[in-house]
Design an enzyme around this catalytic site. Sequence first.
Site, PDB file in Angstrom:
ATOM      1  N   ALA A   1      -4.579 -11.127   1.132  1.00 19.91           N
ATOM      2  CA  ALA A   1      -5.326  -9.875   1.111  1.00 19.91           C
ATOM      3  C   ALA A   1      -4.971  -9.097  -0.143  1.00 19.91           C
ATOM      4  O   ALA A   1      -4.020  -9.427  -0.868  1.00 19.91           O
ATOM      5  CB  ALA A   1      -5.010  -9.039   2.352  1.00 19.91           C
TER       6      ALA A   1
ATOM      7  N   GLY B   1      -2.435  -2.012  -0.953  1.00 20.95           N
ATOM      8  CA  GLY B   1      -2.301  -0.806  -1.751  1.00 20.95           C
ATOM      9  C   GLY B   1      -1.474  -0.998  -3.002  1.00 20.95           C
ATOM     10  O   GLY B   1      -1.637  -0.266  -3.975  1.00 20.95           O
ATOM     11  N   LEU B   2      -0.560  -1.976  -3.007  1.00 21.52           N
ATOM     12  CA  LEU B   2       0.277  -2.224  -4.175  1.00 21.52           C
ATOM     13  C   LEU B   2      -0.075  -3.538  -4.860  1.00 21.52           C
ATOM     14  O   LEU B   2       0.710  -4.056  -5.653  1.00 21.52           O
ATOM     15  CB  LEU B   2       1.756  -2.237  -3.759  1.00 21.52           C
ATOM     16  CG  LEU B   2       2.313  -0.896  -3.283  1.00 21.52           C
ATOM     17  CD1 LEU B   2       3.750  -1.066  -2.835  1.00 21.52           C
ATOM     18  CD2 LEU B   2       2.201   0.145  -4.370  1.00 21.52           C
ATOM     19  N   GLY B   3      -1.218  -4.079  -4.552  1.00 24.47           N
ATOM     20  CA  GLY B   3      -1.633  -5.312  -5.210  1.00 24.47           C
ATOM     21  C   GLY B   3      -1.866  -6.432  -4.216  1.00 24.47           C
ATOM     22  O   GLY B   3      -2.034  -6.208  -3.014  1.00 24.47           O
ATOM     23  N   TRP B   4      -1.854  -7.638  -4.720  1.00 25.68           N
ATOM     24  CA  TRP B   4      -2.158  -8.807  -3.906  1.00 25.68           C
ATOM     25  C   TRP B   4      -1.002  -9.174  -2.986  1.00 25.68           C
ATOM     26  O   TRP B   4       0.166  -8.995  -3.333  1.00 25.68           O
ATOM     27  CB  TRP B   4      -2.504  -9.999  -4.800  1.00 25.68           C
ATOM     28  CG  TRP B   4      -3.828  -9.829  -5.496  1.00 25.68           C
ATOM     29  CD1 TRP B   4      -4.032  -9.405  -6.770  1.00 25.68           C
ATOM     30  CD2 TRP B   4      -5.112 -10.072  -4.931  1.00 25.68           C
ATOM     31  NE1 TRP B   4      -5.373  -9.361  -7.050  1.00 25.68           N
ATOM     32  CE2 TRP B   4      -6.058  -9.766  -5.933  1.00 25.68           C
ATOM     33  CE3 TRP B   4      -5.564 -10.501  -3.687  1.00 25.68           C
ATOM     34  CZ2 TRP B   4      -7.425  -9.884  -5.723  1.00 25.68           C
ATOM     35  CZ3 TRP B   4      -6.918 -10.631  -3.475  1.00 25.68           C
ATOM     36  CH2 TRP B   4      -7.837 -10.316  -4.485  1.00 25.68           C
TER      37      TRP B   4
ATOM     38  N   LYS C   1       4.812  -9.701  -0.872  1.00 21.44           N
ATOM     39  CA  LYS C   1       4.045  -8.474  -1.060  1.00 21.44           C
ATOM     40  C   LYS C   1       4.556  -7.758  -2.293  1.00 21.44           C
ATOM     41  O   LYS C   1       5.758  -7.600  -2.481  1.00 21.44           O
ATOM     42  CB  LYS C   1       4.176  -7.562   0.163  1.00 21.44           C
ATOM     43  CG  LYS C   1       3.385  -6.268   0.053  1.00 21.44           C
ATOM     44  CD  LYS C   1       3.496  -5.461   1.321  1.00 21.44           C
ATOM     45  CE  LYS C   1       2.756  -4.134   1.183  1.00 21.44           C
ATOM     46  NZ  LYS C   1       1.324  -4.307   0.941  1.00 21.44           N
TER      47      LYS C   1
ATOM     48  N   ASP D   1       4.324   5.069   6.018  1.00 19.91           N
ATOM     49  CA  ASP D   1       2.885   4.777   6.001  1.00 19.91           C
ATOM     50  C   ASP D   1       2.436   3.986   7.221  1.00 19.91           C
ATOM     51  O   ASP D   1       1.782   2.950   7.099  1.00 19.91           O
ATOM     52  CB  ASP D   1       2.539   4.016   4.715  1.00 19.91           C
ATOM     53  CG  ASP D   1       1.037   3.927   4.501  1.00 19.91           C
ATOM     54  OD1 ASP D   1       0.318   4.829   4.961  1.00 19.91           O
ATOM     55  OD2 ASP D   1       0.580   2.956   3.890  1.00 19.91           O
TER      56      ASP D   1
END
Length: 746
Positions: free
Chosen positions: A175, A178-181, A197, A289
Amino acid sequence: MSELCSHCGGAVVEDVCEDCGRPARRAVLVKASTGGFDGADALSVATTPTGRTANTSRITNSTRFTVNYPSRTVGNQATKPTRRRADVSTHTSTRRNALGGGLISLPDLPSLDPLKLLMTAPEVPLAKRRCPKCDKQVNRTKGFCPACGSAYDFVPHLQAGDVIAGKYEIKGTLAFGGLGWIYLGWDQVLTRWVVLKGLLNANDEASAAAAVAERRYLAAVKHAKIVGIYDFASHGTEGFIVMEYVGGVTVHSLRKQRGPLPVAEAIAYVLGILPAFAYLHAQGLVYCDFKPDNVMVEAGDVKLIDMGAVRKIGDPNGDIYATVGFAAPEADTDPVAVSDLYTLGRTLAMLIMDFRFSSDCVHSLPSADEQPVLAAHESLYRFLLRATHIDPDERFQSADEMADQLFGVLREIVALESGPKPADSKVFTADHLLKADVETLLKGPQPASLPGLRVNLQDRAANEVVRVLGLQAEQQLPELQALVERYGNSAVEPRLRLAELLIRNPDLAPETRDTQIDAVLALMEAADPFDWRPQWLRGLWLLTEGQGAPAKDRFERVYFEMPGELAPRLAMGFAAELAGQFEQALPYYDRVGRVDPAHVTAHLGAARCQARLGRLDEAVLALQRVPSNHVLRTPCQLAIGELLLAQPDRIDTALLRQAATAVQTALPEGGVAHQLAGRLYALALNLARQLTWPADDLFLGRQFQENSLRLGAEEQFRKAAREVSDAGQRQHWVGLANRVRPVTLF
């Protein structure tokens, strides 16, 4: 009902508006001179490797929710006090180890083959391509923003076959976060699936390595409800957190597929993940979050995933990540444990309702008039109000406290669907009504019968207080007064017990009683304005003075603090009934009695209110709910007869039959039962010509005919006369027997 875009009102699909293309995306919250959130637009910010923010766009025009309760004051000062933070608890109740606290059963969801989850053509949708600095939409997958000139890159940097840190083989992309792939990997050394991540997209390898080093404290996080952190690795200008692969599906996916979830199921998921937050907070960490995307349902349990936003509480240099619509108002400056609990409350609200949580209701909830689910479950609504209060001091202060109250809410909801779910409270005793005659039961609410407060065993004087409470009331008074003098402000329990003793025993120290109660409670309120127990005792005190309406205001405060407890609702019923608000009292009595039938005071209260409203059939049903093994079962059955005898003009055949059945079950006990049976025979005799009674149906064991009814009444009145010791009473019952007996020639 699909979510609407907060910017243009268009339809949102997969968190992106189909009309304007703006996503509801995770963003970095930053401290600004304007304070916290004030509106509905998403935040966007580019973060430098040092954690400083490069740019931010604020959100405006929010509707903030304010709980309609009295503000807290100290003495004559109008300043709002601040709650003293207690150390977070690390215990987890075993009753909540199973998903749903053992109250409900949820189907197991199968673990998915990770290879089937890989994206075949990893590409960021056009609508999600936004400049990381100015938040303007860009068209290409890589290049420079035409608005601000900043570089952007939405191309996956890792490909299938790449090996990171010498052992993590990349299998593909899962996927875009929010911080990249987010990548799926295979640990070649330990032969297991892992997830990589991104931590940070830096400009050089040194910055990436520094970012990885700063996050290594997460490796110490070990909890069954939290995804395992295996490793940290840097690859060029990117840093990665290497995590356990968790199969199953996210709660977000379930919500997206099915719409609003059943309330009990949604509560089960939140209740199941709360121990993870209790653990994190005990370690000095805040998740920041939380949202439905971050809870995975697998193998009959839930697990907290995505640890990328976790930070140390009070870290002045740490980046802060959150999602608009879930984040607490203060989370942009200094997220703490109660900020996490706010996100849990918001998550639960989003799971059970369709509402504009990221626009119109950024920091508020819909009203019960707008949402039937809130109207149907007042305790749930009150739980959400406290969990998502705008003021951090008014929220639940620990994950354990929140879990205890949420479990109580779940218990109520399940009980309404499938039958009683009694459980011991940690803070209240059972009700104190163990012995009473029929007249007392029907007279009205007895304040002394309300549940008491359990002793807080963490209090310095707890052991001595427990010893004193085993004495007679007359002996308790001087002992408690001595403990109050000895411990002063260093212990709460002696003051609490002294006030409660004087309230429940009006005859003790009558000259100084009121002064002592007020002084003790005032000292407790000044010492800790957030302690709800003085409010409970003030409400109880007002009830003993016959002041129902002001007492209800005090119990409102307790109910706000303790939405999962039955005792505050029982007290609310007492106060409403005492104030003559019978319709308002009934829902409180009904809920308490249905959740835990052992609270006989609730059944009695419901019966009294229904009778006052002229609904005798409902009053009888309320008394029939008293458990058969309860010590007050017999008096309550006799009360059925007494209620009907008090309103003979409202009696029909069905009610008379129910009264006869109830009294007949109590006849073996003798005493008052014989008196009531005789009176019922006499009543039946008066109503015989008005009622249609089946020929083969007996009444208290006799035929429903005049002669038989007279004989029955005479028999019961004479038995009643034999069981009383007072001569005047004996003469009264004998006289009734003589008057009602059949007329004969002798």
